[in-house]
Structure formats: structure tokens, C-alpha cells
Write an enzyme that holds these catalytic residues in place. Structure first.
Site, PDB file in Angstrom:
ATOM      1  N   ASP A  11       0.893  -1.289  -0.042  1.00  0.00           N
ATOM      2  CA  ASP A  11      -0.169   0.082   0.080  1.00  0.00           C
ATOM      3  C   ASP A  11       0.958   1.124   0.194  1.00  0.00           C
ATOM      4  O   ASP A  11       1.439   1.644   1.207  1.00  0.00           O
ATOM      5  CB  ASP A  11      -0.890  -0.146   1.060  1.00  0.00           C
ATOM      6  CG  ASP A  11      -1.593   1.240   1.607  1.00  0.00           C
ATOM      7  OD1 ASP A  11      -1.525   2.266   0.566  1.00  0.00           O
ATOM      8  OD2 ASP A  11      -2.422   1.450   2.522  1.00  0.00           O
ATOM      9  N   LYS A  73       2.749  11.152  -3.892  1.00  0.00           N
ATOM     10  CA  LYS A  73       1.362  10.149  -4.366  1.00  0.00           C
ATOM     11  C   LYS A  73       0.595  11.266  -5.113  1.00  0.00           C
ATOM     12  O   LYS A  73      -0.218  10.995  -6.209  1.00  0.00           O
ATOM     13  CB  LYS A  73       0.708   9.447  -3.365  1.00  0.00           C
ATOM     14  CG  LYS A  73      -0.335   8.430  -3.849  1.00  0.00           C
ATOM     15  CD  LYS A  73      -0.893   7.954  -2.557  1.00  0.00           C
ATOM     16  CE  LYS A  73      -1.910   6.823  -3.140  1.00  0.00           C
ATOM     17  NZ  LYS A  73      -2.145   6.141  -1.935  1.00  0.00           N
ATOM     18  N   GLU A 174      -7.285   0.541  -4.623  1.00  0.00           N
ATOM     19  CA  GLU A 174      -7.282   0.561  -3.251  1.00  0.00           C
ATOM     20  C   GLU A 174      -8.574   0.015  -2.394  1.00  0.00           C
ATOM     21  O   GLU A 174      -8.794  -1.095  -1.588  1.00  0.00           O
ATOM     22  CB  GLU A 174      -7.003   1.852  -2.363  1.00  0.00           C
ATOM     23  CG  GLU A 174      -5.479   2.305  -2.650  1.00  0.00           C
ATOM     24  CD  GLU A 174      -5.256   3.609  -2.407  1.00  0.00           C
ATOM     25  OE1 GLU A 174      -5.949   4.311  -1.960  1.00  0.00           O
ATOM     26  OE2 GLU A 174      -3.920   4.079  -2.529  1.00  0.00           O
ATOM     27  N   ASP A 196     -13.549   5.510   2.496  1.00  0.00           N
ATOM     28  CA  ASP A 196     -12.023   5.544   2.606  1.00  0.00           C
ATOM     29  C   ASP A 196     -11.961   6.977   3.127  1.00  0.00           C
ATOM     30  O   ASP A 196     -11.881   7.811   2.040  1.00  0.00           O
ATOM     31  CB  ASP A 196     -11.158   5.047   1.591  1.00  0.00           C
ATOM     32  CG  ASP A 196      -9.882   5.330   1.402  1.00  0.00           C
ATOM     33  OD1 ASP A 196      -9.648   5.787   2.567  1.00  0.00           O
ATOM     34  OD2 ASP A 196      -8.931   4.622   0.618  1.00  0.00           O
TER      35      ASP A 196
END
Ligand code: AMP
Length: 535
Positions: A11, A73, A174, A196
Site C-alpha cells: 500500500d 503520491k 485500493e 475511505d
């Protein structure tokens, strides 16, 4: 070592990276040599020129901000000229520059690194952590990415894996990984919603889990709504309380602001467990040579009141995503929580109210994505492997001469898929080539979407069939019909076309201060970024 896993699930997070493995079909997160389960996604170069990764890089962030890269990211796989990068550039402490192909890159201690390189340092460290723990070499990985990542971003993460010496067997979304961690091998027949809420983004996905078939039914979110916005509300409250009491404005004092930012986040996290905290920061400023301390009590109720609208917004997004795909709220069997901010008691209460059931316990919000990625990796070579039926999170299409966007594959379309269309004639009839500029995004105008690349073929190909093929990793392959059959064509360039660069620059310049303010009020993008990344 023969029976030890050789594949890991990673992850690769905005703030932290986790690596997990599966043994006897049970996944677990691998601890670092310091016993922690997380590796900060931070890369730095010291003044001496040493490269630091993880905790060591994070530790020197305050003293060496210009050579410490965090939040990669958000940048990876984006064009330097894109709107997002142009805006982000102002709020990151380290220099962001244009790479060789016009992609965003970073400068660390005088050397330009591509973002895949930066991320590869983190991935390589994750690989070392796993190898030390498992006592043998790891060659393969499944790496998770946000569902909304476009083709460029996915390609860039794959590249990062390769640079780290890993064969990336699969890029997985994800939420799909989280669903796998919850439902793998449990023989379920359920509709689940993955909620999330992380540090900077909110994502929601709805999946149908039938045995080991995981089908994404809908996906959506807000890439600028997350824990940092909750922190910002506390920061504003603390600043205001202090100002009322002392008439001192701390907002212009960077060191005081950094301390308040850290204290606000810590208070928020404490309020998940206890009902009251006191934010205390001794010697936050001085007056006439005398130190002034900051002391602001904060209760969970106050925090709830300060952030209720942010939580409401997540549910408005959930409803939008459900409505868009015609899914009834009452048909959701379980809600799975992902992301640290989902631990907030108010979020959990509201989930119970909104969906008529409490969120599912037993799925760890920080670990489930890495665990799911590891499970997928482990199952890839097995006969009873999982089947993932994902959905495209943003339409893919090409630019029309008018600057409008012609969608070829629609949002939420099941992937893998192939969509075909006929090549249009070149816009300039005298041109020997057709140049098809491919974009991905939700807007009707290409200038607001992300440029993926250009297909350049001889003008004689006009009218020929083109296939946009999206594979199981949601990566785009472009095939053009030829006598011998369809031929995959490389994108001629990934550098943003000059006209588009100009249009984006004009768009950004056009933004009046009022629009900027309105955008601020809406999403708090600028202030969120400032505070998230200490700009
Ligand atoms: P992630 O991106 O999933 O690592 O989430 C990080 C965000 O979760 C940060 O904004 C943290 O402040 C927040 N967070 C972590 N733990 C908690 C907690 N116990 N309660 C509330 N927020 C938390």
C-alpha cells in the site's frame, strides 16, 4: 526459505507505506526493523548528499524542508503543466520541476529525480523490510493505487516498482484491495460500501462480493477532502481562541503554526478515545521579552460541531455515487472503513444512522489495503484465484478540434473492456498525420482533464477502426486496424501539446482573486495544501 512467500502486497500511501505478505493464506503486515508497521513515504537528501528514506527522512523534514519529498503520491504520473501540479507547486516546500517528457519531477540537493524514482526509493525500502522479515529475496509485488488514478499515474507506479527491482504483477485499486481483505474466501454474497477517509482524500466504492468474485459497481469521491481538513478546523479554532484572549495573530508565525498543526492533529486523534483534551503549547510567542503559552481546551462535542459539515459532505458523496448507479442505500449489507480519519467516532455514528448499521468491525482501516494487495498477490497463481471486475473511475476519450472532449469509455464502465471508434480525418486536411490527443477526466472540456498522450498515424488511416483496450489494471492500450489486424500503437508523446499548455496557463491566470476565494471556501484546497504540507 522454499515455502516462504516471494510476493508482497504494498500500500504505497501519501503519508505512509505498508507492506504485507501471506503465509498459509493468512495475510499480515510486515513490521520494520524498528517494530513499526508503517514506513513514512518520505525521501530526502541530506546536506552531505546522503539519500534517506522513511522515518529517517521524515525526522529531518523540519530542518531540511527543501530537500525532503513527501506527498509524492499526489504528483506521480502528472504533467508538470497540469493544473493540479501548477497549483501544488506553490504549497510544497521542495522544488517541483519539469522532467524530460514534460512530467512533474522534483529536485533534491541539486539533482532532478522523476517521481517514479522517488517512489521507487520507498518501494525498495519496503522490499528490504519484507526481505529482512521473511529472510529471503522478494521479487514480485502487487501495488495498490487510488481508484481515481488515471492511466499515467498507474503506469508511473508500475515504473516505480520496476525501478525498485520488483516485478509488479498487478496494480490493484485500493477499495478493491480493502474489499478483498474483508471478503476473501468467506463465501459471501453481499453488497459492500468501502468508505475511505484518509489524510487528504475521500473515496467511496460499492462492490458486489459473490464468493471470490469482487465486482465494483460504483466509485467516486473527493480528492481534496480528508483528515487535513479536520485538522484545519481545529487550527482555525485554536488561532481564534488565542487571538481573542491575547490579541496575538499566530497565523503568520511559521514555527508556531507548525506546532499548532501538530498539536491539532494529535488532539483530534486523542478525541477519538477520550471526550476532552487540552491543547497546550508553552512559549508559543513572547511579549515584551516574556513567554506566552497557549492553552485551549477542546471537547469531542466541539470537534464534532467544528467538522460536522465535512462529515456530511462524505455522505452526500456516498449518496451521489449510489444514485448515479441506481443502487438503493438500503441494499448495502456492510460498510467497510478505510483510512485513519474514519476512526473518528462522529464518522462511525453517522455511518450507523445513514446506512442503518454500524460499520464492519474487524477490518483494520490502516492495514486492509496492504492485506488485500497481499491476498491478491498470493492468489494470482492459484486455481481458485479471485476475479476482480473493476470499474473505470474517469472517462477516457480524445480531444475534438473545438477543445471539447469526446468520451470513448464512460465512467463506471466495467473493466477489462475494449471500445472501438473510427479514426477522424486530420483537422488540417493538408496534414500528413492524424494526431489524436487522448485525455482522461470528468470534464466536457479537455483543458480540465488529464492528458494521457498522442496517437500519431498517417493521414491515410482516417476512417480506420481504433480500439481503446483497458486491461485488468485499468491500463490503456490503443490498437489501430491494419490489413493484418489490429496493431498496438505506442503513444507518440506524453508531453502536453503546446496549445494545451497555453490554454491551461491562460485558465490559471484568468482566475480572479474572487474565484480563488470561492474555490477556497468550497474545498479549502489551497489552505488544506498549505497546512498539509507546511507551505
Ligand atoms: P491515512 O491517509 O489513512 O494514513 O489517514 C491519515 C489521517 O487519519 C490523518 O489525517 C490522521 O490525522 C487521521 N487519523 C489517524 N488516526 C486517527 C484517529 N484515531 N482518529 C481520527 N483521525 C485519525
Amino acid at each position: 526459505m522454499a515455502d516462504s512467500p516471494r510476493i508482497v502486497g504494498i500500500d504505497l500511501g501519501t503519508t505512509n507505506t505498508l507492506v504485507a505478505t501471506v503465509k498459509n493464506r493468512v495475510p499480515r503486515v510486515v513490521p520494520t526493523d524498528k517494530g513499526s508497521l508503517i514506513l513514512p513515504s518520505v525521501v530526502a537528501r541530506t546536506l552531505k548528499g546522503d539519500l534517506l528514506v522513511g522515518g529517517a527522512a521524515k525526522d529531518q523534514m523540519v530542518t531540511n524542508p527543501k530537500s525532503t519529498v513527501y506527498g509524492a503520491k499526489r504528483l506521480i504520473g502528472r504533467q508538470f503543466d497540469s493544473k493540479v501540479v501548477q497549483e501544488l507547486k506553490n504549497y510544497f516546500s521542495y522544488p517541483i520541476v519539469a522532467g524530460k517528457e514534460g512530467e512533474a519531477a522534483v529536485e533534491l540537493g541539486g539533482t532532478v529525480y522523476s517521481l517514479p524514482e522517488v517512489s521507487s526509493f520507498v518501494l525498495a525500502q519496503a522490499k528490504v523490510i519484507a526481505e529482512q522479515f521473511l529472510g529471503g529475496p522478494i521479487a514480485e509485488a502487487v501495488i495498490s493505487v487510488p481508484a481515481y488514478y488515471n492511466d499515467n499515474q498507474r503506469q508511473a507506479v508500475k515504473e516505480a516498482g520496476k525501478l525498485a527491482g520488483l516485478t509488479v504483477k498487478r496494480i490493484v485499486n485500493e477499495p478493491t484491495a480493502a474489499a478483498l481483505a474483508y471478503g476473501f474466501n468467506r463465501g459471501l454474497d453481499q453488497k459492500i460500501l468501502v468508505y475511505d477517509l484518509g489524510g487528504g482524500t475521500f473515496d467511496v466504492s460499492v462492490l458486489q462480493v459473490t464468493g471470490n468474485v469482487f465486482e465494483v459497481l460504483a466509485t467516486g469521491g473527493d480528492t481534496f477532502l480528508g483528515g487535513v481538513d479536520f485538522d484545519n478546523r481545529i487550527i482555525d479554532y485554536v488561532l481564534e481562541s488565542f487571538r481573542k484572549e491575547t490579541k496575538i495573530d499566530l497565523s503568520q508565525l511559521p514555527i508556531a503554526m507548525q506546532r499548532i498543526k501538530n498539536a491539532a492533529e494529535a488532539a483530534k486523534i486523542d478525541l477519538t478515545l477520550i471526550p476532552n483534551v487540552v491543547i497546550e503549547l508553552p512559549f508559543i510567542d513572547e511579549r515584551k521579552g516574556k513567554p506566552i503559552d497557549l492553552r485551549v481546551p477542546l471537547s469531542r462535542e466541539q470537534l464534532n460541531a467544528l467538522t460536522a459539515d465535512l462529515v456530511d459532505r462524505t455522505f452526500a458523496i456516498c449518496d451521489e455515487v449510489l444514485t448515479e448507479q441506481g443502487i438503493a442505500r438500503s441494499s448495502i449489507d456492510e460498510v467497510i472503513l478505510v483510512g485513519g480519519q474514519s476512526r473518528m467516532p462522529l464518522v462511525q455514528q453517522r455511518i450507523t444512522q445513514h446506512f442503518g448499521r454500524p460499520p464492519r468491525k474487524g477490518v483494520h482501516p490502516d492495514e486492509c489495503v496492504a492485506l488485500g494487495a497481499a491476498l491478491l498477490g498470493d492468489s494470482l497463481d492459484q486455481i481458485d484465484a479471485v476475479t476482480l471486475l473493476d470499474a473505470l473511475s474517469m472517462p477516457i476519450g480524445y480531444a475534438l478540434p473545438t477543445g471539447r472532449f469526446r468520451k470513448i469509455v464512460e465512467k463506471n464502465h466495467r473493466i477489462p473492456t475494449t471500445k472501438s471508434f473510427r479514426l477522424p480525418a486530420p483537422s488540417d486536411p493538408s496534414s500528413p498525420f492524424i494526431e489524436l490527443e487522448i485525455f482522461q477526466g470528468d470534464s466536457e472540456l479537455v483543458v480540465d482533464n488529464e492528458y494521457l498522450g498522442t496517437v500519431k498515424v498517417p493521414a491515410a488511416a482516417a476512417g480506420k477502426r481504433v480500439d481503446f483496450k483497458l486491461d485488468e489494471e485499468c491500463l490503456l492500450h490503443v490498437l489501430v486496424e491494419e490489413v493484418q489486424g489490429p496493431r498496438e500503437v505506442e503513444l507518440a508523446t506524453r508531453d502536453t501539446p503546446a496549445v494545451l499548455k497555453k490554454a491551461i496557463a491562460e485558465e490559471l491566470a484568468k482566475r480572479t482573486p474572487r474565484e480563488e476565494k470561492a474555490a477556497e471556501a468550497k474545498g479549502g484546497l489551497i489552505s488544506s495544501l498549505k497546512r498539509m504540507f507546511g507551505g
